[in-house]
Write an enzyme that holds these catalytic residues in place. Structure first.
Site, PDB file in Angstrom:
ATOM      1  N   CYS A   1      -0.079   2.313  -0.839  1.00 37.68           N
ATOM      2  CA  CYS A   1      -0.878   1.806  -1.957  1.00 37.68           C
ATOM      3  C   CYS A   1      -1.296   3.007  -2.807  1.00 37.68           C
ATOM      4  CB  CYS A   1      -2.112   1.105  -1.374  1.00 37.68           C
ATOM      5  SG  CYS A   1      -3.403   0.690  -2.567  1.00 37.68           S
ATOM      6  N   HIS A   2      -1.602   2.749  -4.079  1.00 37.49           N
ATOM      7  CA  HIS A   2      -2.005   3.878  -4.916  1.00 37.49           C
ATOM      8  C   HIS A   2      -3.244   4.584  -4.363  1.00 37.49           C
ATOM      9  CE1 HIS A   2      -1.234   5.880  -8.851  1.00 37.49           C
ATOM     10  NE2 HIS A   2      -2.350   6.454  -8.439  1.00 37.49           N
ATOM     11  N   THR A   3      -4.069   3.868  -3.620  1.00 44.22           N
ATOM     12  CA  THR A   3      -5.276   4.494  -3.064  1.00 44.22           C
ATOM     13  C   THR A   3      -4.926   5.600  -2.062  1.00 44.22           C
ATOM     14  OG1 THR A   3      -6.422   2.404  -3.381  1.00 44.22           O
ATOM     15  CG2 THR A   3      -7.500   4.014  -1.958  1.00 44.22           C
TER      16      THR A   3
ATOM     17  N   HIS B   1      -3.412   2.296   4.859  1.00 37.96           N
ATOM     18  CA  HIS B   1      -4.339   1.179   5.085  1.00 37.96           C
ATOM     19  C   HIS B   1      -3.695  -0.179   4.855  1.00 37.96           C
ATOM     20  CE1 HIS B   1      -4.584   2.006   0.784  1.00 37.96           C
ATOM     21  NE2 HIS B   1      -4.975   0.751   0.624  1.00 37.96           N
ATOM     22  N   GLU B   2      -2.386  -0.198   4.529  1.00 40.46           N
ATOM     23  CA  GLU B   2      -1.706  -1.474   4.301  1.00 40.46           C
ATOM     24  C   GLU B   2      -0.673  -1.611   5.414  1.00 40.46           C
ATOM     25  OE1 GLU B   2      -1.157  -2.879  -0.222  1.00 40.46           O
ATOM     26  OE2 GLU B   2       0.682  -2.062   0.596  1.00 40.46           O
TER      27      GLU B   2
ATOM     28  N   CYS C   1     -17.949  -8.187  10.576  1.00 42.50           N
ATOM     29  CA  CYS C   1     -18.599  -8.317  11.885  1.00 42.50           C
ATOM     30  C   CYS C   1     -19.280  -9.669  12.024  1.00 42.50           C
ATOM     31  CB  CYS C   1     -19.601  -7.184  12.104  1.00 42.50           C
ATOM     32  SG  CYS C   1     -21.138  -7.366  11.154  1.00 42.50           S
TER      33      CYS C   1
ATOM     34  N   CYS D   1     -23.962  -8.447  10.348  1.00 45.34           N
ATOM     35  CA  CYS D   1     -24.789  -7.511   9.571  1.00 45.34           C
ATOM     36  C   CYS D   1     -25.413  -8.246   8.369  1.00 45.34           C
ATOM     37  CB  CYS D   1     -23.956  -6.317   9.092  1.00 45.34           C
ATOM     38  SG  CYS D   1     -22.751  -6.726   7.813  1.00 45.34           S
TER      39      CYS D   1
ATOM     40  N   CYS E   1     -22.718  -9.351   5.865  1.00 40.92           N
ATOM     41  CA  CYS E   1     -21.927 -10.514   6.294  1.00 40.92           C
ATOM     42  C   CYS E   1     -22.772 -11.779   6.250  1.00 40.92           C
ATOM     43  CB  CYS E   1     -21.392 -10.302   7.712  1.00 40.92           C
ATOM     44  SG  CYS E   1     -19.946  -9.218   7.800  1.00 40.92           S
TER      45      CYS E   1
ATOM     46  N   CYS F   1     -18.849  -5.758   4.542  1.00 40.06           N
ATOM     47  CA  CYS F   1     -19.502  -5.627   5.858  1.00 40.06           C
ATOM     48  C   CYS F   1     -19.965  -4.176   6.045  1.00 40.06           C
ATOM     49  CB  CYS F   1     -18.485  -5.978   6.939  1.00 40.06           C
ATOM     50  SG  CYS F   1     -19.002  -5.643   8.620  1.00 40.06           S
TER      51      CYS F   1
ATOM     52  N   ARG G   1     -18.797   0.821   8.154  1.00 36.53           N
ATOM     53  CA  ARG G   1     -18.443   1.473   6.896  1.00 36.53           C
ATOM     54  C   ARG G   1     -18.878   2.940   6.824  1.00 36.53           C
ATOM     55  NH1 ARG G   1     -16.757   3.972   3.623  1.00 36.53           N
ATOM     56  NH2 ARG G   1     -16.238   3.575   1.434  1.00 36.53           N
TER      57      ARG G   1
ATOM     58  N   CYS H   1      -3.749  -5.093   1.829  1.00 35.29           N
ATOM     59  CA  CYS H   1      -4.445  -4.587   0.639  1.00 35.29           C
ATOM     60  C   CYS H   1      -3.940  -5.259  -0.626  1.00 35.29           C
ATOM     61  CB  CYS H   1      -4.353  -3.057   0.526  1.00 35.29           C
ATOM     62  SG  CYS H   1      -5.321  -2.452  -0.886  1.00 35.29           S
TER      63      CYS H   1
ATOM     64  N   ARG I   1       5.971  -1.772  -4.271  1.00 31.40           N
ATOM     65  CA  ARG I   1       5.614  -1.392  -2.910  1.00 31.40           C
ATOM     66  C   ARG I   1       6.869  -0.991  -2.141  1.00 31.40           C
ATOM     67  NH1 ARG I   1       0.929  -0.627  -4.189  1.00 31.40           N
ATOM     68  NH2 ARG I   1      -0.882  -1.588  -3.168  1.00 31.40           N
TER      69      ARG I   1
HETATM   70  P1  NAD Z   1       0.292   1.507  -9.205  1.00 28.46           P
HETATM   71  O1  NAD Z   1       0.378   2.956  -9.417  1.00 28.46           O
HETATM   72  O2  NAD Z   1       1.428   0.831  -8.524  1.00 28.46           O
HETATM   73  O3  NAD Z   1       0.056   0.733 -10.591  1.00 28.46           O
HETATM   74  C1  NAD Z   1      -0.685   1.251 -11.641  1.00 28.46           C
HETATM   75  C2  NAD Z   1      -0.035   0.795 -12.951  1.00 28.46           C
HETATM   76  O4  NAD Z   1      -0.869   1.208 -14.041  1.00 28.46           O
HETATM   77  C3  NAD Z   1       1.342   1.393 -13.215  1.00 28.46           C
HETATM   78  O5  NAD Z   1       2.274   0.363 -13.508  1.00 28.46           O
HETATM   79  C4  NAD Z   1       1.127   2.298 -14.424  1.00 28.46           C
HETATM   80  O6  NAD Z   1       2.262   2.391 -15.276  1.00 28.46           O
HETATM   81  C5  NAD Z   1      -0.036   1.609 -15.106  1.00 28.46           C
HETATM   82  N1  NAD Z   1      -0.807   2.482 -16.009  1.00 28.46           N
HETATM   83  C6  NAD Z   1      -1.165   3.776 -15.808  1.00 28.46           C
HETATM   84  N2  NAD Z   1      -1.902   4.210 -16.860  1.00 28.46           N
HETATM   85  C7  NAD Z   1      -2.015   3.174 -17.725  1.00 28.46           C
HETATM   86  C8  NAD Z   1      -2.672   3.018 -18.981  1.00 28.46           C
HETATM   87  N3  NAD Z   1      -3.350   4.010 -19.547  1.00 28.46           N
HETATM   88  N4  NAD Z   1      -2.586   1.809 -19.608  1.00 28.46           N
HETATM   89  C9  NAD Z   1      -1.882   0.793 -19.040  1.00 28.46           C
HETATM   90  N5  NAD Z   1      -1.246   0.897 -17.841  1.00 28.46           N
HETATM   91  C10 NAD Z   1      -1.321   2.071 -17.200  1.00 28.46           C
HETATM   92  O7  NAD Z   1      -1.064   1.249  -8.380  1.00 28.46           O
HETATM   93  P2  NAD Z   1      -1.561   0.043  -7.448  1.00 28.46           P
HETATM   94  O8  NAD Z   1      -1.168   0.315  -6.042  1.00 28.46           O
HETATM   95  O9  NAD Z   1      -1.210  -1.244  -8.085  1.00 28.46           O
HETATM   96  O10 NAD Z   1      -3.152   0.306  -7.536  1.00 28.46           O
HETATM   97  C11 NAD Z   1      -3.815   0.165  -8.757  1.00 28.46           C
HETATM   98  C12 NAD Z   1      -5.251   0.637  -8.667  1.00 28.46           C
HETATM   99  O11 NAD Z   1      -6.001  -0.257  -7.843  1.00 28.46           O
HETATM  100  C13 NAD Z   1      -5.438   2.023  -8.041  1.00 28.46           C
HETATM  101  O12 NAD Z   1      -6.516   2.662  -8.705  1.00 28.46           O
HETATM  102  C14 NAD Z   1      -5.842   1.703  -6.617  1.00 28.46           C
HETATM  103  O13 NAD Z   1      -6.550   2.767  -6.029  1.00 28.46           O
HETATM  104  C15 NAD Z   1      -6.701   0.500  -6.845  1.00 28.46           C
HETATM  105  N6  NAD Z   1      -6.918  -0.409  -5.720  1.00 28.46           N
HETATM  106  C16 NAD Z   1      -8.170  -0.938  -5.589  1.00 28.46           C
HETATM  107  C17 NAD Z   1      -8.426  -1.870  -4.594  1.00 28.46           C
HETATM  108  C18 NAD Z   1      -9.779  -2.482  -4.460  1.00 28.46           C
HETATM  109  O14 NAD Z   1     -10.029  -3.148  -3.456  1.00 28.46           O
HETATM  110  N7  NAD Z   1     -10.671  -2.307  -5.421  1.00 28.46           N
HETATM  111  C19 NAD Z   1      -7.391  -2.240  -3.708  1.00 28.46           C
HETATM  112  C20 NAD Z   1      -6.131  -1.671  -3.898  1.00 28.46           C
HETATM  113  C21 NAD Z   1      -5.893  -0.760  -4.902  1.00 28.46           C
HETATM  114  N1  AHE Z   2     -13.511   6.505  -1.281  1.00 26.60           N
HETATM  115  C1  AHE Z   2     -13.700   6.162  -2.672  1.00 26.60           C
HETATM  116  C2  AHE Z   2     -13.785   4.672  -2.873  1.00 26.60           C
HETATM  117  C3  AHE Z   2     -12.473   4.030  -2.729  1.00 26.60           C
HETATM  118  C4  AHE Z   2     -12.588   2.537  -2.985  1.00 26.60           C
HETATM  119  O1  AHE Z   2     -13.289   2.085  -3.897  1.00 26.60           O
HETATM  120  N2  AHE Z   2     -11.904   1.790  -2.161  1.00 26.60           N
HETATM  121  C5  AHE Z   2     -11.798   0.342  -2.339  1.00 26.60           C
HETATM  122  C6  AHE Z   2     -10.559  -0.089  -1.666  1.00 26.60           C
HETATM  123  S1  AHE Z   2      -9.122   0.648  -2.342  1.00 26.60           S
HETATM  124  C7  AHE Z   2      -7.905  -0.003  -1.412  1.00 26.60           C
HETATM  125  O2  AHE Z   2      -6.726   0.381  -1.875  1.00 26.60           O
HETATM  126  C8  AHE Z   2     -12.930  -0.386  -1.630  1.00 26.60           C
HETATM  127  O3  AHE Z   2     -12.762  -1.365  -0.936  1.00 26.60           O
HETATM  128  N3  AHE Z   2     -14.117   0.043  -1.839  1.00 26.60           N
HETATM  129  C9  AHE Z   2     -15.271  -0.476  -1.144  1.00 26.60           C
HETATM  130  C10 AHE Z   2     -15.594   0.399   0.027  1.00 26.60           C
HETATM  131  O4  AHE Z   2     -16.475   0.037   0.805  1.00 26.60           O
HETATM  132  O5  AHE Z   2     -14.971   1.449   0.157  1.00 26.60           O
HETATM  133  C11 AHE Z   2     -14.951   6.792  -3.237  1.00 26.60           C
HETATM  134  O6  AHE Z   2     -15.088   6.812  -4.457  1.00 26.60           O
HETATM  135  O7  AHE Z   2     -15.761   7.268  -2.433  1.00 26.60           O
HETATM  136 ZN    ZN Z   3      -4.884  -0.272  -1.118  1.00 26.46          ZN
END
Ligand code: NAD
Ligand code: AHE
Ligand code: ZN
Length: 369
Positions: free
Chosen positions: A40-42, A62-63, A92, A95, A98, A106, A110, A169, A364
């Site tokens: 994943c991008h993360t 994580h995936e 859990c 907490c 939850c 949760c 964490r 994820c 992916r």
């Molecule tokens: P990815 O790299 O596969 O996709 C990102 C996309 O954004 C790409 O297609 C890229 O071309 C596009 N992009 C980049 N800059 C851009 C811009 N300025 N304007 C428009 N498009 C643009 O990534 P992913 O795996 O799909 O993850 C995406 C984001 O979500 C990451 O920041 C990741 O960390 C985050 N994420 C968050 C959670 C969550 O729970 N909040 C879960 C998973 C991933």
């Molecule tokens: N460690 C980062 C935060 C990263 C973050 O926001 N993670 C998301 C999941 S990304 C999955 O690909 C998330 O679930 N956040 C809630 C949590 O509890 O982490 C930072 O900035 O410290």
């Molecule tokens: Zn992820």
């Protein structure tokens, strides 16, 4: 036991394939053999050094999906042979978070999770006697990994693990953000910024929710084909316009969208995503993860005039209670996963998977142990 693993020794450097030592599960813990994992991008974000919680050396990932090998003392909900998906957002059930009924965040494990250790403050991973950090409570880039019982969702044994690993994820996060966080209604107009796995899963969720118009936005036009297959109706490449992209979208949609989703992790795009929302009711959901020290900005007037800024982690999904249902819905054809898997390779090629993601060539890559 010994385990094949890909180690993050240093920010910005490729992962190193090593044979590490994995200690058995302690009280409340479970040893899992991961069958398949994806990038994943993360993971790339943390490896880049931009994650304030990023620790080195560590076992990222994580995936994934795997099979329980051994359970520690006191574990009652899982037994060897169970098929599981690791959860970076535990559940859990006890907490304050939850019990609130208001969030999936949760708090049981964490704090230690963010410090790269198990709930008792120690690591189960080592290399040459030196401890390695865990990551996101999951560390799926090791064939054998140890997780808290509350960080595992038990799922159907009939489901292919090299597909449902994406429910750990990407796919869940996007669909959940639409269903649980935004609660998109039928007939809505939706803008999706970033068309990686997260953005495509948002599009899938928006179509499931009955959105009438789904605007797919990416600077890489190669991403539009798959976005269309998932249900996007309009395609916008910001590079094709001189005007700010929020203005372009407001003009395209008679005043703005009902919902927007930022799926990139770019704070400037987060602003664009908020400001393309309709005055009075438009809601923008931040899913992308921004680097250490970065902040979002907008004129408060944007909020005063009714736009709403939200965030979503793991799509607001409670993993232990809800993820088995996601797996079943994949199995009966209601949720699509296969189309996200653009590449499939042995675990040893994991650095290639990172390269493909950075180059914008993959959605992916599933890695098989
Ligand atoms: P990815 O790299 O596969 O996709 C990102 C996309 O954004 C790409 O297609 C890229 O071309 C596009 N992009 C980049 N800059 C851009 C811009 N300025 N304007 C428009 N498009 C643009 O990534 P992913 O795996 O799909 O993850 C995406 C984001 O979500 C990451 O920041 C990741 O960390 C985050 N994420 C968050 C959670 C969550 O729970 N909040 C879960 C998973 C991933
Ligand atoms: N460690 C980062 C935060 C990263 C973050 O926001 N993670 C998301 C999941 S990304 C999955 O690909 C998330 O679930 N956040 C809630 C949590 O509890 O982490 C930072 O900035 O410290
Ligand atoms: Zn992820």
């Amino acid at each position: 036991m010994k385990s094949r693993a890909a180690l993050a020794f240093e920010a910005g450097k490729p992962l190193a394939l090593e044979e590490i030592d994995v200690e058995g599960p302690r009280q409340g813990e479970v040893l899992v053999q991961i069958a398949a994992t994806s990038v994943c991008h993360t993971d790339a974000y943390t490896l880049s050094g931009a994650d304030p919680e990023g620790l080195f050396p560590s076992v990222l990932g994580h995936e994934g999906a795997g099979v329980v090998q051994e359970v520690g003392e006191g574990v009652t909900s899982l037994r060897p042979g169970d098929h599981v998906i690791p959860l970076y957002t535990a559940e859990c059930g006890e907490c304050k978070m939850c019990r609130s009924g208001k969030t999936n965040l949760c708090s049981a494990v964490r704090a230690t999770q963010g410090k790269g250790v198990m709930p008792d403050g120690t690591s189960r991973f080592s290399l040459n006697g030196k401890p390695l950090h865990h990551y996101m409570g999951t560390s799926t880039f090791s064939e054998y990994t140890v997780l808290p019982e509350v960080s595992l969702a038990k799922v159907s044994e009939n489901a292919p693990m090299d597909k449902i690993c994406l429910l750990g994820c990407g796919v869940t996060t996007g669909i959940g953000a639409v269903m649980n966080t935004a609660k998109v209604e039928a007939g809505s107009t939706v803008a999706v910024f970033g068309l990686g796995a997260i953005g495509l899963a948002v599009i899938q969720g928006a179509q499931m929710a009955g959105a009438e118009r789904i605007i797919a936005i990416d600077v890489n036009p190669d991403k539009f084909t798959l976005a269309g297959q998932f249900g996007a109706t309009d395609f916008v490449n910001p590079k094709d316009y001189d005007d700010p992209i929020q203005q372009v979208i407001v003009e395209l949609t008679d005043g703005g969208v009902d919902y927007s989703f930022e799926c990139i992790g770019n704070v400037n795009v987060m602003r664009q995503a908020l400001e393309c929302c309709h005055k009075g009711w438009g809601e923008s959901v931040i899913i992308g993860v921004a680097g250490a020290g970065e902040e979002i900005a907008t004129r408060p007037f944007q909020l005063v005039t009714g736009r709403v800024w939200r965030g979503s982690a793991f799509g607001g999904v409670k993993g232990r209670s809800e993820l088995p249902g996601y797996v079943d819905r994949y199995m009966n054809g209601e949720i699509r996963i296969d189309e996200f898997i653009t590449h499939d390779m042995p675990f040893e090629q994991i650095n290639e998977a990172f390269d493909l993601l950075h180059a914008g060539e993959s959605i992916r890559t599933v890695l098989h142990y």
